[in-house]
Design an enzyme around this catalytic site. Structure first.
Site, mmCIF file in Angstrom:
data_model
loop_
_atom_site.group_PDB
_atom_site.id
_atom_site.type_symbol
_atom_site.label_atom_id
_atom_site.label_comp_id
_atom_site.label_asym_id
_atom_site.label_seq_id
_atom_site.Cartn_x
_atom_site.Cartn_y
_atom_site.Cartn_z
ATOM 1 N N LYS A 66 1.076 -1.434 0.038
ATOM 2 C CA LYS A 66 0.125 -0.005 0.098
ATOM 3 C C LYS A 66 0.946 1.215 0.006
ATOM 4 C CE LYS A 66 -3.781 2.043 2.866
ATOM 5 N NZ LYS A 66 -4.722 1.586 4.031
ATOM 6 N N SER A 141 -9.621 1.678 3.126
ATOM 7 C CA SER A 141 -8.804 2.661 2.343
ATOM 8 C C SER A 141 -7.667 1.686 1.395
ATOM 9 C CB SER A 141 -7.984 3.523 3.110
ATOM 10 O OG SER A 141 -7.213 2.869 3.820
ATOM 11 N N SER A 165 -9.721 -0.823 6.987
ATOM 12 C CA SER A 165 -9.209 -0.373 5.622
ATOM 13 C C SER A 165 -8.719 -1.941 5.072
ATOM 14 C CB SER A 165 -8.240 0.375 5.703
ATOM 15 O OG SER A 165 -8.540 1.822 5.697
HETATM 16 N N1 GLN Z 1 -12.821 3.781 6.588
HETATM 17 C C1 GLN Z 1 -12.141 4.047 7.924
HETATM 18 C C2 GLN Z 1 -11.970 5.470 8.058
HETATM 19 O O1 GLN Z 1 -11.989 6.101 6.991
HETATM 20 C C3 GLN Z 1 -10.999 3.089 8.267
HETATM 21 C C4 GLN Z 1 -9.900 3.539 7.633
HETATM 22 C C5 GLN Z 1 -8.655 2.870 7.817
HETATM 23 O O2 GLN Z 1 -8.838 1.751 8.308
HETATM 24 N N2 GLN Z 1 -7.303 3.308 7.464
HETATM 25 O O3 GLN Z 1 -11.451 5.975 8.848
#
Ligand code: GLN
Length: 489
Positions: A66, A141, A165
């Site tokens: 990532k 994400s 994410s």
């Molecule tokens: N969707 C969640 C957020 O936007 C989790 C993001 C993540 O785990 N990096 O905070």
């Protein structure tokens, strides 16, 4: 993995991976490909094999990281404009450990900028498309990593999971995604989002691959004070015990071993008690996901496991608590991006204040700014008690609720998200709708417990469905072993 299988050369594997990455270019999976370097490493491995020298457990396995995993000498931006041009002087410990076993990094993958989001639409580089339906989001994400694995470009990919994410994009693309116990895998060299919930984990197509990758990546790292001693590989009995009981010997062994843990892990003997959270069975959850959950419960019962209904009333506050604690930590972590030290700097500024302001307003994405503002608000002296403190107390309740729950059951089975992959553009302008995606994933992050997304069939229109197995802290291996048991059904 086609890894230690020496019938194919590392060069062939890397060439295939790069060719596939290019073939699927329109999915917008990669932010950078490291073609020359990857091929050079592959050639070195092939040479070693030819000379009969030993190679690592992941020799020749192409993987992707990532875009928030730093790799020395590469531009690593967390898919955020404000880090454009930032060349990392270090490599993330997790990546370094995988490379030390011969895995070959072929590229960085697209994500929501600074990992803020649930669809990969907040990326400076535009959205990644879902592996099974190009009109839909990849999830987020870590969307790019999930699609890279789902489309079979790489053997595995890294992700970070602060609130879902890894698990949500894994379930949107029909693969396995593990958010380990907080502290299991070093976070050194990964761009921090919310430090008290950030976890490093992986995407794989099989639980066996997950086990292999975790056995390499987990463990204490001097450079990350929150990393735990290597409990994942403690009392390793892989392939050791011969027992015909169901579940398998390896699962039993993993369940029984808790030598470096002060807490009980899970009951040592099958049948397992699988908890179902009553509060998650409601109209907010898509009917096909609820159907998949019911089906899995029937299957578990037919295999002799017991289904236990749990009441976890504090979980309904988890999302609200998360969206206070997480932005507070985000506001703190992102304050270092000022145009002086890293990446992008707005050139039109006349003085220092202007430079900070212009760099941040041009460099951060709208969602980053929203979180910085919310975070500073909930931390401000007038509102700290009303918001941050209350959220911190709620978090303690949630931790306790999990501890109580794991006295009644071994693992908990829930949906990963309320719905399968949604259409591109459907939620991107509605932050609250996007935050609701995280309803069922954030509780595990707040409690620091591991969660494993497992594939659970498809919707009528061919979208992937996923479920999530959650276990007590340090039960990561047992979760993976259990997923191995379930994978063919
Ligand atoms: N969707 C969640 C957020 O936007 C989790 C993001 C993540 O785990 N990096 O905070």
């Amino acid at each position: 993995m086609r890894i230690a299988n020496k019938t194919v050369t590392a060069t062939r594997l890397v060439k295939d991976a790069l060719a596939k990455a290019k073939h699927f270019e329109d999915y917008n999976i990669f932010t950078a490909l490291y073609e020359e370097r990857a091929l050079k490493k592959a050639a070195e491995i092939d040479e070693k094999i030819k000379n009969g020298e030993s190679v690592g457990k992941l020799a020749g396995a192409p993987f992707a990281a990532k875009d928030n995993f730093l790799t020395a000498g590469d531009e690593t931006t967390a898919s955020a404009h404000i880090l454009s041009g930032f060349v990392s002087p270090i490599t993330a410990t997790s990546v370094a450990k995988l490379e030390a076993e011969g895995a070959i990094l072929i590229g960085h993958t697209n994500c929501d900028a600074f990992a803020h989001g649930s669809s990969t639409e907040n990326s400076y580089y535009g959205p990644t498309l879902n592996a099974h339906d190009k009109t839909r989001v990849a999830g987020g994400s870590s969307g790019g990593s999930a699609v890279a694995v789902a489309l079979d470009i790489v053997e595995f990919a890294t992700g970070s999971d602060t609130g879902g994410s890894i698990r949500q994009p894994a379930s949107f693309n029909g693969i396995y995604g593990l958010k380990p116990t907080y502290g299991c895998v070093s976070r050194y060299g990964v761009v921090a989002m919310a430090s008290s919930t950030d976890c490093i984990g992986f995407f794989t197509r099989t639980p066996e691959d997950m086990d292999l990758v975790m056995s390499i990546a987990s463990g204490k790292d001097e450079k990350d004070m929150t990393s735990l001693p290597d409990y994942y590989n403690a009392d390793d009995t892989r392939g050791g015990v011969v027992d015909t009981a169901c579940p398998s010997d390896t699962l039993q062994a993993a369940l029984a071993k808790s030598s470096c843990s002060a807490e009980p892990i899970v009951s040592a003997t099958p049948p397992l008690r699988i908890g179902i959270i009553k509060d998650f069975d409601n109209d907010v959850v898509d009917a096909e996901i609820r159907g998949a959950l019911k089906k899995k419960c029937e299957l578990l019962k037919s295999k002799g496991h017991e289904i236990v209904e749990l009441e976890m009333p504090s979980l309904k506050y988890a999302l609200a608590a998360y969206y206070i604690i997480q932005p507070a930590e985000v506001a703190s972590n992102l304050s270092r991006h000022d145009g002086i030290r890293y990446g992008f700097r707005s050139e039109k500024s006349k003085n220092l204040d202007d430079l900070y302001g212009n760099t941040r307003s041009e460099g951060f994405m709208p969602e980053n700014k929203r979180r910085i503002m919310i975070g500073n608000f909930v931390l401000s002296s007038g509102f700290y008690d009303a918001y941050f403190l209350k959220a911190a107390k709620t978090r303690t309740l949630i931790v306790k609720e999990y501890e109580e729950a794991f006295k009644k059951c071994d693992f908990i089975l829930t949906p990963v998200s309320p719905n399968p992959a949604f259409k591109l553009g459907e939620k991107v302008n509605d932050p609250v709708a996007m935050y609701l995606e995280d309803l069922m994933s954030v509780p595990a992050n707040l409690a620091g417990v591991p969660g494993l997304a497992i594939p659970a069939g498809e919707t009528a229109n061919g979208l992937s469905l996923g479920l999530q197995l959650v276990g007590p802290r340090r039960s990561d291996r047992a979760l993976i072993e259990f997923a191995k048991e379930l994978q063919d059904e």
